[in-house]
Design a protein around this motif. Structure first.
Motif, PDB file in Angstrom:
ATOM      1  N   PHE A  13      29.095  55.522  36.834  1.00 32.86           N
ATOM      2  CA  PHE A  13      28.974  55.936  35.442  1.00 32.86           C
ATOM      3  C   PHE A  13      28.886  54.702  34.567  1.00 32.86           C
ATOM      4  N   PRO A  42      43.191  62.463  46.153  1.00 29.26           N
ATOM      5  CA  PRO A  42      43.970  62.531  44.917  1.00 29.26           C
ATOM      6  C   PRO A  42      43.061  62.705  43.706  1.00 29.26           C
ATOM      7  N   SER A  43      43.663  63.072  42.594  1.00 31.61           N
ATOM      8  CA  SER A  43      42.924  63.255  41.358  1.00 31.61           C
ATOM      9  C   SER A  43      42.175  61.967  41.000  1.00 31.61           C
ATOM     10  N   CYS A  45      39.517  60.704  42.549  1.00 26.19           N
ATOM     11  CA  CYS A  45      38.938  59.954  43.671  1.00 26.19           C
ATOM     12  C   CYS A  45      37.436  60.202  43.818  1.00 26.19           C
ATOM     13  N   GLY A  46      36.879  61.125  43.026  1.00 22.95           N
ATOM     14  CA  GLY A  46      35.433  61.330  43.055  1.00 22.95           C
ATOM     15  C   GLY A  46      34.972  62.631  43.691  1.00 22.95           C
TER      16      GLY A  46
HETATM   17  N1  LIG Z   1      30.905  61.932  33.064  1.00 23.07           N
HETATM   18  C1  LIG Z   1      31.692  60.886  33.405  1.00 23.07           C
HETATM   19  N2  LIG Z   1      31.587  59.701  32.747  1.00 23.07           N
HETATM   20  C2  LIG Z   1      32.352  58.643  33.076  1.00 23.07           C
HETATM   21  N3  LIG Z   1      33.263  58.663  34.081  1.00 23.07           N
HETATM   22  C3  LIG Z   1      33.403  59.792  34.783  1.00 23.07           C
HETATM   23  C4  LIG Z   1      32.635  60.978  34.471  1.00 23.07           C
HETATM   24  N4  LIG Z   1      32.993  61.947  35.348  1.00 23.07           N
HETATM   25  C5  LIG Z   1      33.955  61.425  36.146  1.00 23.07           C
HETATM   26  N5  LIG Z   1      34.196  60.127  35.820  1.00 23.07           N
HETATM   27  C6  LIG Z   1      35.140  59.227  36.482  1.00 23.07           C
HETATM   28  O1  LIG Z   1      34.824  59.207  37.852  1.00 23.07           O
HETATM   29  C7  LIG Z   1      35.995  59.204  38.647  1.00 23.07           C
HETATM   30  C8  LIG Z   1      35.996  60.378  39.585  1.00 23.07           C
HETATM   31  O2  LIG Z   1      36.124  61.563  38.843  1.00 23.07           O
HETATM   32  P1  LIG Z   1      36.098  63.013  39.510  1.00 23.07           P
HETATM   33  O3  LIG Z   1      34.911  63.118  40.393  1.00 23.07           O
HETATM   34  O4  LIG Z   1      36.214  64.015  38.426  1.00 23.07           O
HETATM   35  O5  LIG Z   1      37.426  62.999  40.389  1.00 23.07           O
HETATM   36  P2  LIG Z   1      38.224  64.191  41.093  1.00 23.07           P
HETATM   37  O6  LIG Z   1      37.389  65.422  41.016  1.00 23.07           O
HETATM   38  O7  LIG Z   1      38.448  63.716  42.487  1.00 23.07           O
HETATM   39  O8  LIG Z   1      39.513  64.324  40.350  1.00 23.07           O
HETATM   40  C9  LIG Z   1      37.165  59.197  37.683  1.00 23.07           C
HETATM   41  O9  LIG Z   1      37.598  57.878  37.513  1.00 23.07           O
HETATM   42  C10 LIG Z   1      36.564  59.739  36.419  1.00 23.07           C
HETATM   43  O10 LIG Z   1      37.234  59.244  35.295  1.00 23.07           O
END
Ligand SMILES: Nc1ncnc2c1ncn2[C@@H]1O[C@H](COP(=O)(O)OP(=O)(O)O)[C@@H](O)[C@H]1O
Ligand SMILES: [Mg+2]
Length: 382
Positions: A13, A42-43, A45-46
């Motif tokens: 991102f 964990p929360s 992690c992607g």
């Molecule tokens: N649209 C976005 N813009 C910027 N950063 C993002 C966006 N979506 C997710 N992130 C970042 O990417 C990482 C993974 O997020 P996410 O996939 O939602 O994790 P999970 O579902 O495992 O909790 C996190 O650090 C989150 O802050």
């Protein structure tokens, strides 16, 4: 039933120049026909990012996605033959359950009779027949979740993608729905790709678990493989409740045998020392593999003091200090220990795991051909 293949998938991102890190980092994974694959981590992690790329809701920065050998990396979501179920049910509040269920078919231009037939079929499968005339606000959380699932089901997709679909349900309903989902998967024989941070959901439903950490794939394997043979310190410390005890230790020969030693800890490996040079290791032992022994027992043991006892109902967890090291031991209740008491544990060599402290990767163990209880150590990091 579809097969999903992910090849070197990454998502960054923002601007790479400003030091942004990859939310998903070169993940490759094969999800076979009819598998129930759980993406666990964990929360943050992607997990959601990875799932959204597969669904087509987010363009990857790098890599490819194949559905039954067709490259769908740049195909529009509606043409992917995948159905996504979100954590928030995303139902239309003004439409009845029947119309919510039929919605994806109306947008496909199906006839009313055909839609009615399909809606009834899916409603019967999910036990929603009595609720077809209600609106979402007249449903419980569990029922809404089932409608959201039904709306994915009516499309007969090649695979289902689910992002923490149970996380809005209370504990009891979550357990019941877990069982229902596993049964539904059996019945449909479809491919399920399911995201959760909950290791119990992963252990109970998955045919295979893929553990993600910091956007990277740590390990993919059956629940037993991931629990019994964690490939990394991260996986060892994530799975299990409490998770595996991880102790800084040293692997060295004493006499003609190998031992793992740490302050106040010593595990004989019953393995000829050979010519392995001493090295630092991380020693892992699951709480259920620490056996209580009398502190007067002779020989090498973990000796420490009980800090606290946690009552789990059927079992107890003893939280102990061994020097600076904190250990958790788990066993049938009552363990017969009190806080402040001295305590000693032993473990079997086959219940010890060794990891490389630098890379965090597992050091390979192989059963010794001479004796069942003996284990051979191959000190090569995987
Ligand atoms: N649209 C976005 N813009 C910027 N950063 C993002 C966006 N979506 C997710 N992130 C970042 O990417 C990482 C993974 O997020 P996410 O996939 O939602 O994790 P999970 O579902 O495992 O909790 C996190 O650090 C989150 O802050
Ligand atoms: Mg998420």
């Amino acid at each position: 039933m579809s097969r999903i293949r992910i090849e070197g998938l990454s998502k960054t991102f923002g601007h790479a120049r400003r030091g942004s890190t990859a939310a998903v980092d070169s993940v490759s994974l094969d999800i076979d026909h009819g598998e129930f694959l759980v993406l666990l981590g964990p929360s943050g992690c992607g997990k959601s990012t990875l799932l959204r790329m597969i669904a087509g809701l987010l363009p990857p920065s790098e890599g490819r996605i194949l559905l039954d050998d067709r490259d769908i990396t740049h195909v529009a979501p509606k043409d992917r033959d995948l159905a996504m179920v979100f954590q928030s049910y995303a139902l239309y509040p003004h439409l009845t359950v029947a119309r919510n269920l039929g919605f994806p078919l109306r947008t496909r231009g199906w006839s009313r009779t055909r839609i009615d037939g399909k809606v009834r079929e899916v409603a019967a499968l999910l036990g929603l027949e009595e609720l077809l005339k209600r609106r979402p606000k007249e449903l419980s959380g569990g029922q809404r979740q089932r409608v959201a699932l039904g709306r994915a089901l009516v499309r007969d997709p090649g695979a289902f993608l689910m992002d923490e679909p149970l996380s809005n349900l209370d504990a009891k309903l979550r357990t019941a729905t877990r069982t229902e989902l596993a049964a539904l998967h059996q019945q449909l024989g479809s491919t399920f790709l399911y995201v959760t941070h909950d290791q119990v959901e992963a252990m109970t439903m998955a045919s295979r678990i893929a553990v993600l950490n910091n956007g990277r794939l740590e390990q993919a394997g059956t629940p037993s493989e991931v629990y019994d043979t964690p490939e990394s310190v991260f996986v060892a410390g994530f799975m299990g409740s409490p998770p595996m005890n991880l102790i800084d230790a040293r692997l060295e020969s004493r006499g003609d045998r190998l031992r793992v030693t740490a302050r106040d800890l010593e595990v004989p490996l019953e393995h000829p020392a050979g010519d392995l040079p001493p090295r630092d290791v991380v020693l892992g032992v699951r709480p259920e593999h620490l056996a209580l022994v009398s502190e007067h027992t002779r020989g090498p043991l973990f000796r420490g003091v009980v800090d606290a006892i946690e009552n789990l109902g059927n079992e107890e967890v003893a939280l102990c200090s061994v020097g600076d090291t904190k250990l958790a031991a788990r066993g049938p209740r009552p363990l017969g220990l009190q806080p402040g008491e001295p305590v000693a544990f032993t473990t079997l060599p086959e219940h010890t795991h060794l990891f490389d402290p630098t890379t965090g990767r597992r050091l390979v163990w192989r059963p010794h051909p001479d004796a069942v209880r003996h284990v051979a150590l191959d000190a090569q990091a995987v």
